[in-house]
Each structure stands twice: as C-alpha cells, then as structure tokens.
Design a protein around this motif. Sequence first.
Motif, short mmCIF file in Angstrom:
data_model
loop_
_atom_site.label_atom_id
_atom_site.label_comp_id
_atom_site.label_asym_id
_atom_site.label_seq_id
_atom_site.Cartn_x
_atom_site.Cartn_y
_atom_site.Cartn_z
N LEU A 25 0.92 -1.20 -0.03
CA LEU A 25 0.06 -0.20 -0.02
C LEU A 25 0.96 1.32 0.07
O LEU A 25 0.59 2.12 -0.70
N ASP A 26 2.07 1.13 0.77
CA ASP A 26 2.85 2.40 0.72
C ASP A 26 3.49 2.47 -0.59
O ASP A 26 3.60 3.75 -1.03
N ASN A 27 3.74 1.47 -1.16
CA ASN A 27 4.34 1.65 -2.49
C ASN A 27 3.40 2.08 -3.57
O ASN A 27 3.70 3.00 -4.19
N ALA A 28 2.38 1.68 -3.38
CA ALA A 28 1.28 2.05 -4.19
C ALA A 28 0.77 3.74 -3.92
O ALA A 28 0.74 4.34 -4.90
N ARG A 29 0.92 4.18 -2.87
CA ARG A 29 0.60 5.41 -2.62
C ARG A 29 1.93 6.23 -2.91
O ARG A 29 1.69 7.45 -3.72
N TRP A 30 3.15 5.64 -3.07
CA TRP A 30 4.22 6.60 -3.35
C TRP A 30 4.38 6.46 -4.74
O TRP A 30 4.55 7.61 -5.54
N LEU A 31 3.89 5.49 -5.53
CA LEU A 31 3.75 5.37 -6.98
C LEU A 31 2.81 6.37 -7.47
O LEU A 31 3.08 7.47 -8.41
N ASN A 32 1.56 6.63 -6.91
CA ASN A 32 0.52 7.65 -7.31
C ASN A 32 1.14 8.74 -6.93
O ASN A 32 0.95 9.94 -7.72
N HIS A 33 1.76 9.13 -6.01
CA HIS A 33 2.51 10.62 -5.71
C HIS A 33 3.47 10.91 -6.63
O HIS A 33 3.61 11.96 -7.21
N THR A 34 4.04 9.80 -6.99
CA THR A 34 4.94 10.23 -8.21
C THR A 34 4.66 10.55 -9.33
O THR A 34 4.94 11.25 -10.13
N ILE A 35 3.65 9.72 -9.60
CA ILE A 35 2.82 10.04 -10.93
C ILE A 35 2.35 11.28 -11.00
O ILE A 35 2.34 12.07 -11.86
N GLU A 36 1.79 11.79 -9.80
CA GLU A 36 0.91 13.09 -9.69
C GLU A 36 2.18 13.96 -9.79
O GLU A 36 1.93 15.20 -10.61
N ILE A 37 3.37 13.87 -9.19
CA ILE A 37 4.32 14.96 -9.45
C ILE A 37 4.83 15.08 -10.85
O ILE A 37 5.20 16.22 -11.54
N SER A 38 5.11 14.01 -11.44
CA SER A 38 5.64 13.87 -12.57
C SER A 38 4.32 14.40 -13.69
O SER A 38 4.78 15.20 -14.67
N LYS A 39 3.16 14.12 -13.51
CA LYS A 39 2.30 14.56 -14.22
C LYS A 39 2.33 16.29 -14.36
O LYS A 39 2.16 16.82 -15.45
N SER A 40 2.14 16.80 -12.94
CA SER A 40 2.24 18.24 -13.00
C SER A 40 3.39 18.76 -13.48
O SER A 40 3.35 19.85 -13.89
N LEU A 41 4.65 18.03 -13.21
CA LEU A 41 5.85 18.78 -14.05
C LEU A 41 5.82 18.73 -15.26
O LEU A 41 6.23 19.51 -16.13
N GLU A 42 5.26 17.32 -16.20
CA GLU A 42 5.20 17.35 -17.40
C GLU A 42 4.17 18.64 -17.95
O GLU A 42 4.37 19.03 -19.03
#
Length: 464
Positions: free
Chosen positions: A35-52
């Motif tokens: 669950l922690d990895n899933a949350r962090w993956l979503n977190h990373t995806i959101e950051i990457s998406k915003s930066l993109e």
Amino acid sequence: MHIPVQKKIRLGFFIAFTVIIVASICSFLVTKNLLDNARWLNHTIEISKSLEVITKQLKDAESAIRGYNITRDTAFLRPTMQQRSVKIEEEYMMLRRITADNRQQQLHLDTLKKLLDTKYQQLITGEAKLTSLQKDASAVLEGEKSMDKIDRKVQDMLNIENTKLRQKSRLQSFFSAIWIPVIFISSLMAILIGIYSYVTLTREFRLQLHIESRLKSYQHDLQQNIKLLNKSNEELEQFAYVASHDLQEPLRKISTFSDRLQTKYGDQLPPDATDLIHRMVGAVGRMRVLINDLLLFSRAGRITPENIVKVDMTQLLQEVVGDLEVSLQEKRAVVNISSLPTIDGTPTSFHQLFQNIIANAIKFAHPERQLVINIRSEQENNTCRIYVEDNGIGFDPVYAERIFLLFQRLHGMSEYSGTGIGLAICKKIVDSHHGHISALGTPGQGATFIVTLPLTQTLYNEEK
C-alpha cells in the motif's frame, strides 16, 4: 518419556497459533509495504504529471510565439501568455500541496518558482514584441537558456521521486522474497499439524474404544466375581448354620455321654481313665467356644444402609462398661471415659467392638498393679480417633499387626484363655465401617488400641 495426549494437542495448537501470528504479521508488513508503494507510486505519478504539464505549457507557449513569428497567424497567440501562465501557476500550486511533507522538493519548488517567474516575464515580453513587429534574437536565446534551467530543475525533482520509488521497490522485493517462504513454511506446518492432530486424535479415539472395551470386559468379570462372592457368602452362611446346629449336636452327645460315664462308672474307673475323661470334657468345651467364636466372626460387620444410625459413643461405652462390671470388679479396675462424639454406625457392632477391646484389657491386666483403662478421642475433619489405653502386661510392638489376624495368639492357652478371634472380629467391624484399627504396645507397661472411624458414613448415605 511419555507425553500425555492433552499436552501434545495443546502444544500443536500453540505451534499453530504461533504460525498464524507470524504469518499475520508478515502479511500485515507486506500489505502495508504494498500500500505504501502504491501510494508513493501515485504520488510520483502526480508529481511527474504536474511537472510534465508545466514543461508542456511552457514549450507550447514558446512554440506558439515561434509559430506566430513565422506565419503571423494570431491564432497562435490564443490563449494568451497571461492565460497560459495562470494554468502553469495552478499546476505549480498543486505541486506545492503534493510535496508539502518533503522539504527537499519544497526547496526545488522555490527555485522553480523563480525560474517560472522569469519565464513568464520572458513569454509576456516576447508576445508584446511580436505584436509590435519587433524582432529580438537575444530574447530567443535567453528563453532557451531559461527553459533549459527549468528542465534541469524538473529533472532534479523527478530524480528525487524516482530514487525514493526505487528504494520502495527494493523494500517491496525484500518483503516479497520473505513472504513466499513464509507462506510456504506456514502452509507446510499447518498441513503437518493437521496431519499430526488427525493421527493423534485417531489414535486417542482408538485407545478410548479399547479402554471402553476393556472396561466392559472388566465389568463383566466383576459381575461374575460378585456372583461368585454372593455364592460363597451363601455357602458360608450355610456353613454357619451347620456349625451352629449340626456340629453342636455331636458335641452335646460327647458331653452327655462323658457325664453319664463319669457319673455311673466314676468310682470304678482308674485314675488315668478319669483324667482322660476330664481332658475330653475340656476339649469339648473349647470346641464349643471355638465354634461360637467362629459364628460371631462370620456375623460380625454385617451392616446395611438401613442399619446405619447416629451412635452416641459416650453412652455406648458406658453400657459396655456396665456389661463388664463383674469382670472389672474382680480386677479392681478403673475405667475413665472422656467425652466422645456421635458417630454413624450400627450400635450392636460398636458394642461388640469395644466390649472385645476392653475385655482384652481385662484379660491381660498386670497382676501386680490395679488395672486402669483410659478412653479418649480426637477429631480431625470428618474423622474420629478413639484411644483405649490400659496399663496391663502390654505386648512386643513386633506383633502389632499379627494380633488382629484370625487364630493368632501371643500367649499359650494355659496362661490366658481364648481362641484368638476377638481382635480379628474388631478389625472386621472397623473395616466394615470404612475405618482402621491399630495397636501400640510396650511389654510390661500396657497397650493402646486406636480405632479410627469416619463421623459420617458417606457411602451409605449416598445409597440411602
């Protein structure tokens, strides 16, 4: 060393419970990590998406300026640079919220904010120059440099997120590597425990069936033995009847004929013949006493639940002393009776019991001193011990058990009369009342008989 089945089953359940706890802890850790990895993956995806989105908006804005510069089509300037900067600002604020718990990313965002502000200014300035038909090559170079700085900063932020994501992935791989053996081992142990429990319970069940079968066999044998015992008792009763009637009759005839012979021909018989007749008469008398004592022994201790009553032992001992008054007076004996409790039993049996003990003390009184008999008691829980102490001739402690056996005598018949059955009768009466009798003796000083009896006959009360 044999381990009871109950302990084996408890041990099996303890091991199974431990395995379940360990498996549950591992499952919790693995699930938490996933669950922690899933949350962090979503977190990373959101950051990457915003930066993109930010970099795409900036590049689209630059492309729009270049397109307008080439084609002079005002459609490239819609939306305006101001509107584009508002959208970029929204994504930036979202990044702020997402990375609020990461100080390093917040510092990068501070730097990125300055770069974006510079870039906004460049875009707005570039838009104004284009609409005024001014061309400035240096502005293009500055825009590219600014964009490169923004790209590097974005890449730095993405590297941070990717680094943490790789750490989480390694931790997940570690837990996954542990989880598979744990699941396998716990499953294997559960299977083994299940097999062991099945085998143990099956063996216990078969043992229980065997025990029940043996108990039924023992019960059948016990019933057969009870039948044989009842038959033996009937035969003993028949023997007692024969002893009391048929055996007494020949003795009476021998006694009668010897009396007639002595009366009719006594003057004519030589001294040796007269002595033989006296011996024969004495033997007949002893035989009659022996038969009567055997009858008393066979009848002693016969009690039933209906015969059990509360017996006042103080009153009973006084009655016994009254019955033996003549013998006590001959020995000038003194009997001291302390207060005794009330005991469940049959009065007749108790009367016979203490009459035999006191008569035994009278018989074996010391010839050189007055006979003194002390009777006292002690109570403990549901048990009463009655002590009958005398100062007679006593006996050797070696014979303390022997004196209660049938026909056992410590003295010759010429010294003291009796058949050796009296104390055996006492033991039989005490045993029938679920008690115990013992004796202590000191040669030349006296003897003490200890009668231990339950105050209440529990077994008989339950039968009632």
